[in-house]
Each structure stands twice: as C-alpha cells, then as structure tokens.
Design an enzyme around this catalytic site. Structure first.
Site, PDB file in Angstrom:
ATOM      1  N   ALA A   6    -117.751 -36.908  -1.629  1.00 24.31           N
ATOM      2  CA  ALA A   6    -118.892 -37.341  -0.828  1.00 24.31           C
ATOM      3  C   ALA A   6    -119.376 -38.700  -1.306  1.00 24.31           C
ATOM      4  O   ALA A   6    -119.456 -38.950  -2.506  1.00 24.31           O
ATOM      5  CB  ALA A   6    -120.036 -36.329  -0.926  1.00 24.31           C
ATOM      6  N   ASP A   7    -119.671 -39.560  -0.348  1.00 21.81           N
ATOM      7  CA  ASP A   7    -120.330 -40.818  -0.687  1.00 21.81           C
ATOM      8  C   ASP A   7    -121.840 -40.657  -0.642  1.00 21.81           C
ATOM      9  O   ASP A   7    -122.560 -41.416  -1.285  1.00 21.81           O
ATOM     10  CB  ASP A   7    -119.874 -41.912   0.267  1.00 21.81           C
ATOM     11  CG  ASP A   7    -118.458 -42.354  -0.046  1.00 21.81           C
ATOM     12  OD1 ASP A   7    -118.314 -43.347  -0.770  1.00 21.81           O
ATOM     13  OD2 ASP A   7    -117.510 -41.687   0.397  1.00 21.81           O
ATOM     14  N   ARG A   8    -122.302 -39.667   0.100  1.00 20.89           N
ATOM     15  CA  ARG A   8    -123.740 -39.379   0.140  1.00 20.89           C
ATOM     16  C   ARG A   8    -123.959 -37.986   0.711  1.00 20.89           C
ATOM     17  O   ARG A   8    -123.440 -37.657   1.782  1.00 20.89           O
ATOM     18  CB  ARG A   8    -124.476 -40.421   0.991  1.00 20.89           C
ATOM     19  CG  ARG A   8    -125.996 -40.268   1.029  1.00 20.89           C
ATOM     20  CD  ARG A   8    -126.618 -41.325   1.926  1.00 20.89           C
ATOM     21  NE  ARG A   8    -126.379 -42.679   1.445  1.00 20.89           N
ATOM     22  CZ  ARG A   8    -127.312 -43.456   0.899  1.00 20.89           C
ATOM     23  NH1 ARG A   8    -128.547 -43.014   0.777  1.00 20.89           N
ATOM     24  NH2 ARG A   8    -127.009 -44.680   0.517  1.00 20.89           N
ATOM     25  N   ALA A  40    -121.958 -37.637   4.147  1.00 17.64           N
ATOM     26  CA  ALA A  40    -121.158 -38.796   4.545  1.00 17.64           C
ATOM     27  C   ALA A  40    -119.955 -38.884   3.617  1.00 17.64           C
ATOM     28  O   ALA A  40    -120.101 -38.868   2.396  1.00 17.64           O
ATOM     29  CB  ALA A  40    -121.984 -40.080   4.467  1.00 17.64           C
TER      30      ALA A  40
END
Length: 394
Positions: free
Chosen positions: A258-260, A268
């Site tokens: 996950a990037d966020r 995201a």
C-alpha cells in the site's frame, strides 16, 4: 533475511540501487543532496513507499552531515530543514510514508532543547537530532517488515479458503513490495518470504504490473534470487488464474502492499490493484493489504480524498530494455527504447488506484492484523492508539 539491498547507508554516505537497470545490471547511485534524492524518487530509480521515505530522510541527513545547513541560529536551522523536507515531499505525493516521515522529522528538530543549549550550539544539535532520527527510520523499517511477515503468514494460514494437500498455500502478488521497495524483507512480499521460509508456501504468482513492469522486472527478480517457487503472469491473466481449480494453482490470497491506507481502510496501491480485489471477491479469494502503520493516513477519512499521481504518457507508449541476441542471451551493454503504440495516441496513465475497504479482508501491520468490523470499514485504533487518539479522538 534477504541479501538484496536497495539502500546502502553509512553516516555521511548514501547509495541507492538504480532499479531501472534491474534485472540485468546492479548499479548504485550515490545520493548526496535533496535534489539528487528528488530525481532518484521521481524517476523511479527507487520506488516503494517505505524506500521512498527512507531515501528522502537519509539524503537530507547526508546533506546536513556535509554542512548543507549554514544557519547561525536555531530558528533558521529549523526553517532550512523544513524547506528541504517540503521540497522532497513533492517527489511522490501519493506515498504517505514520505509525508509521515517528514512530519516526524519536523517534530524531532523542534524537540531539541534550544534554551538549554543557546543559539550558538543549537544549530549543530538540531542537525545531529535530525540525522539520528533519519537513521532510526531506516533501522526500524526492517524490524517492521519482519513482524508484518510473521503476522500476515500466520493469519493467512488460519484463514485460507483453500490449501494444497500438504497444507500449503498459493498466493498472487502485484507490483513490488520486497527488499527492493523497503530496507529489507518487504511487506507483501515479506509475507510470501515468511511463508516460504517456514515451509508453508506452495507457489507464488506475480503480475508483470503494467505499464512500468515492477512485477516482471523486480518482483520476479527477487523471487528467483530467493529461490521461491514462482510464476510470472500478465496483469490480464489474473481472472483466468483465479478460475483454475488445479491443485496448487488455486489461489488462497492476493497479497499487496500500500502507498496509502486511509482511516476507513480504503487503500491506494499500484494501478491494477482494484481490479484484482474485484476478481478476488468474485472467486472467494482472500485479499490482504500489507502495510506498516506509517502507511496509514488517519487524517484522510476515505479514498475519495487521495491524490492520485499521473505519470508521463511515454511509460505506456514506449519501453526500454537490454537487447536479446540471436543466441537468446541478454546483452546488458546494449539498451534500446522501442515504441509499443502510436506516439500520437492520447494516454491516461494513473500510477495508482483506490481499492475500497469493503473488498479488503485484512490489513496486516507490524502491530498485528486488522479485519473489518460489521460496518464494513476498518478500525485502526488498536494498532496505533496514540496516533488515533491524537487525530480522531475517541
């Protein structure tokens, strides 16, 4: 523990593996300034949310170590550090690890007891505090990844919808989340590595991850390097793979990084993740997000508010690589760039997409596994109580 290193660091010196040259060539770039770090991150010579944060933090630390801050008084020293960190923050805005690292580093320099030191000594003390904090971010990431691997592998083995006759699981992963995306071991790929080391992995599948091919260039490289039983597929083959009932090919889980991850669990990650989540739900396959708590953004309530980075059209219409000779051997001394589409076609190239929390079965952090509540969203207060209380309250 993997011998692969995306980041090599000793105080005053930072080297970053140029991942655009993989899998055919190992080359480390020396990063000495914030501008060099910005370019390294922006061009994706380093990528992966944890690695981005580490490189940005350490690069400015190297810059400070070599006298980059000339401020004579503490307020100016803090202002200088703030400005450099704000600049670095713009290199990859979707990855929240970078934002969280910057917020932490700004708090560290403000915590220096300026009154006790006096204006003359305070600037160097502020620099020393920053460097120590940046190095601690690097150190803690590896520890975090090992714990994610342990928690995630244990949860999957207890909740897998299907196993091989020997009690092992097969999984699919998307993009690259291993040693090359972190300080070592990895997040989603770290879970796969932990399953394998304990003898509980039957087979791993990785997508090529178009259009930048982080899966075929990097994840496939790591899997072969670690001698993990693995198969590469195109992104569009996932549905066909999930429908396969052949023993060993029947997937128990999709595991992604996950990037966020925002407050309700919307996530995201590399574009293509959302489609995999939809396919996994239809086929009764567990969908697992592996993310350190530094990737959880409590300030943002839902995925609708995540800023999605869009990248240049050439990443979709062109591709570069080492030349393969008539004998089938790769010649790393010869790299060519070729067109894969008409160069005048309009291109939409988002780097990420957002997977709704409803499609995610578990978020694995270094503090434990979080599963959805009855509301269909995630409650992260148990794995990050202090940050939850500070941001959300009750």
């Amino acid at each position: 523990m993997s011998g692969l290193q995306a980041i090599r660091y000793t105080r005053g010196k930072l080297e970053v593996l140029d991942q655009l040259r993989l899998p055919h060539e190992h080359h480390y770039d020396t990063i000495s300034t914030s501008e060099e770090a910005f370019d390294c991150i922006k061009t994706m010579r380093v990528r992966g949310a944890p690695a981005i944060a580490i490189v940005a933090a350490l690069a400015h630390g190297v810059e400070l170590y070599h006298g980059g801050c000339k401020a004579p008084i503490p307020t100016e020293a803090i202002s200088y550090i703030d400005s450099r960190l704000d600049y670095l923050k713009q290199s990859r805005p979707t990855a929240v690890d970078l934002t969280n690292a910057i917020t932490h580093l700004k708090a560290v320099v403000r915590a220096v007891d300026i009154a006790a030191l006096g204006d003359a000594a305070a600037p160097s003390a502020i620099v020393d505090a920053y460097i120590a904090a940046a190095e601690e971010i690097f150190r803690k990431d590896t520890e975090t990844n090992l714990r994610i691997g342990e928690h995630g592998s244990r949860w999957l083995l207890a909740n897998a919808p299907v196993k091989s006759p020997e009690g092992k699981v097969s999984v699919l992963t998307h993009c690259n989340t291993g040693s090359l995306a972190t300080s070592g071991h990895g997040t989603a790929l770290g879970i796969i590595r932990s399953l394998h080391s304990a003898g509980n992995l039957h087979h791993a599948f990785c997508t090529e991850t178009r259009p930048y091919n982080q899966g075929s260039r990097l994840t496939a490289f790591e899997l072969v390097y670690e001698r993990i039983p693995a198969t590469l597929i195109t992104d569009s083959m996932a549905g066909a793979l999930f429908a396969t009932k052949k023993v060993g090919s029947h997937i128990a889980a999709v595991i992604v990084g996950a990037d966020r991850v925002v407050r309700n669990g919307d996530t995201a990650n590399k574009v293509g993740t959302y489609a995999l989540a939809v396919l996994a739900r239809y086929h009764g396959i567990k969908f697992i997000v592996a993310a350190p708590t530094t990737s959880i953004d409590l300030q943002t309530t839902t995925g609708a508010d995540i800023k999605i980075e869009e990248r240049k059209p050439e990443e979709l219409t062109q591709i570069s690589g080492a030349v393969v000779g008539a004998d089938g051997k790769v010649d790393i001394s010869r790299t060519v760039r070729v067109a894969t589409a008409h160069q005048e076609i309009a291109v939409w190239n988002p780097a990420f997409d957002v997977t709704p929390a409803d499609l995610i079965d578990a978020v694995v952090t270094e503090q434990g596994v979080v599963v959805k509540g009855e509301s269909g969203s995630f409650d992260f207060r148990g794995v990050m109580p202090e940050r939850w209380a500070a941001v959300v309250g009750q």
